[in-house]
Design an enzyme around this catalytic site. Structure first.
Site, short mmCIF file in Angstrom:
data_model
loop_
_atom_site.label_atom_id
_atom_site.label_comp_id
_atom_site.label_asym_id
_atom_site.label_seq_id
_atom_site.Cartn_x
_atom_site.Cartn_y
_atom_site.Cartn_z
N LEU A 119 0.87 -1.17 0.00
CA LEU A 119 0.00 0.00 0.00
C LEU A 119 0.91 1.22 0.00
O LEU A 119 1.97 1.21 0.62
CB LEU A 119 -0.90 0.02 1.24
CG LEU A 119 -1.95 -1.10 1.37
CD1 LEU A 119 -2.70 -0.96 2.68
CD2 LEU A 119 -2.92 -1.10 0.19
N ASP A 120 0.50 2.27 -0.68
CA ASP A 120 1.32 3.47 -0.74
C ASP A 120 1.52 4.07 0.64
O ASP A 120 0.74 3.84 1.57
CB ASP A 120 0.67 4.51 -1.65
CG ASP A 120 0.69 4.10 -3.11
OD1 ASP A 120 1.47 3.21 -3.45
OD2 ASP A 120 -0.08 4.69 -3.90
N TYR A 121 2.55 4.88 0.75
CA TYR A 121 2.92 5.54 2.01
C TYR A 121 1.73 6.23 2.68
O TYR A 121 1.54 6.12 3.89
CB TYR A 121 4.02 6.58 1.69
CG TYR A 121 4.46 7.45 2.82
CD1 TYR A 121 5.39 7.00 3.76
CD2 TYR A 121 3.96 8.75 2.94
CE1 TYR A 121 5.80 7.83 4.80
CE2 TYR A 121 4.37 9.58 3.98
CZ TYR A 121 5.29 9.11 4.91
OH TYR A 121 5.71 9.92 5.94
N THR A 138 -1.57 5.73 1.98
CA THR A 138 -2.80 4.94 1.95
C THR A 138 -3.00 4.20 3.26
O THR A 138 -2.04 3.70 3.86
CB THR A 138 -2.77 3.94 0.78
OG1 THR A 138 -2.56 4.65 -0.44
CG2 THR A 138 -4.06 3.16 0.69
N ARG A 140 -4.65 5.67 -8.19
CA ARG A 140 -4.37 7.10 -8.25
C ARG A 140 -4.20 7.57 -9.69
O ARG A 140 -4.71 8.63 -10.09
CB ARG A 140 -3.13 7.41 -7.41
CG ARG A 140 -3.31 7.09 -5.92
CD ARG A 140 -1.99 7.04 -5.19
NE ARG A 140 -1.32 8.33 -5.21
CZ ARG A 140 -0.07 8.51 -4.77
NH1 ARG A 140 0.64 7.47 -4.31
NH2 ARG A 140 0.48 9.70 -4.79
#
Length: 278
Positions: free
Chosen positions: A119-121, A123, A209
């Site tokens: 998961l992104d930083y 998120t 995104r």
């Protein structure tokens, strides 16, 4: 004969010469109950033992409490908070915090707990963890065969169609996302804000995104793909990994897990979200 030559292959946990050197260096090997080195000679009749501690504490321990939503001997599902990397070269990562938050597996192929997706930083939401070597392989296979269902929710900016399928090439690979707008509200600053349900059918980097930004409806708080004069600073990215569904690769039980919405989502869409989780 030197132990470093004689001992190659006699222990399943140190089958190669390099592996044997490592356990000798860490003082895990004894000969007749005396700690051995690479210079120790074997003459015949000695008792050679390898004892690997169940847990070797690192010189520096990351103190980062994590919310554990499910755990057994094979795998775990945790809540990933915003503002922290899943893994990487930094000390403060989810991966480094896992050993202090999860119970050590009792299975023979136990290994350091490892996230099996990212998961992104910025998120938040559900993150799947493997706790054994076989479990990590099996979970990776589920992702490769697309037999894990993931559901995200996002808040997007601007007027958009009620639903659709987004496709594009990301890093040379095809990507597919299904989206549905659940509710929209007027906003003085952004014109319109939308609560959007997202079902990614592929797992490319920054896929959700990028797909929403390509529509002209970037995710609120997205500093990388957002509209420059509409960047929301200090409130985080409004993207949440809400649900995971898959068949447990070892118990064959259907796993269906959900993570509660962040408070910032509830402030914008209280009634819609309450209806979703009712």
């Amino acid at each position: 004969m030197r132990l470093q030559e004689y001992g190659v292959g006699i222990f399943k946990a140190a089958l190669t010469k390099s592996a044997l050197k490592k356990v000798l260096k860490k003082k895990y090997v004894t000969v007749n109950d005396v700690v051995a080195t690479s210079a120790t000679f074997i003459h015949g009749g000695e008792l050679i033992s390898l004892s690997i501690p169940k847990h070797v504490s690192p010189s520096k321990t990351l103190i980062l409490p994590l919310k554990v939503l499910f755990e057994d001997d094979y795998l775990s599902v945790i809540h990933k908070p915003a503002g922290i990397l899943v893994s990487g070269n930094r000390f403060k990562t989810i991966a480094n915090a896992l050993p202090q938050n999860l119970n050590r597996s009792t299975l023979p192929d136990v290994t350091k707990p490892q996230p099996v997706h990212r998961l992104d930083y910025a998120t938040t939401g559900l993150l799947l963890i493997g706790k054994t070597s076989s479990s990590i392989r099996a979970l990776n296979q589920l992702f490769e065969t697309k037999t894990i269902t993931k559901t995200y929710y996002a808040v997007t900016i601007g007027d958009m169609d009620n639903e659709g399928i987004l496709t594009s090439d990301i890093d040379g690979k095809s990507s597919v996302t299904i989206y549905k707008v659940l509710h929209s509200i007027a906003s003085d600053r952004f014109g319109q804000l939308n609560l959007v349900k997202l079902e990614p059918k592929t797992g490319r980097r920054h896929q959700l995104r990028k797909h929403l930004a390509s529509l002209g409806n970037p995710i609120l708080g997205d500093k990388d793909y957002g509209i420059p004069h509409l960047i929301l600073n200090g409130k985080g990215l409004y993207l949440h990994a809400y649900a995971l569904s898959f068949e447990h690769p070892f118990t064959n039980k259907t796993m269906a897990l959900k993570d509660e919405f962040p408070k910032r989502f509830l402030k914008l869409f209280p009634e819609t979200i309450k209806a979703l989780i009712a």
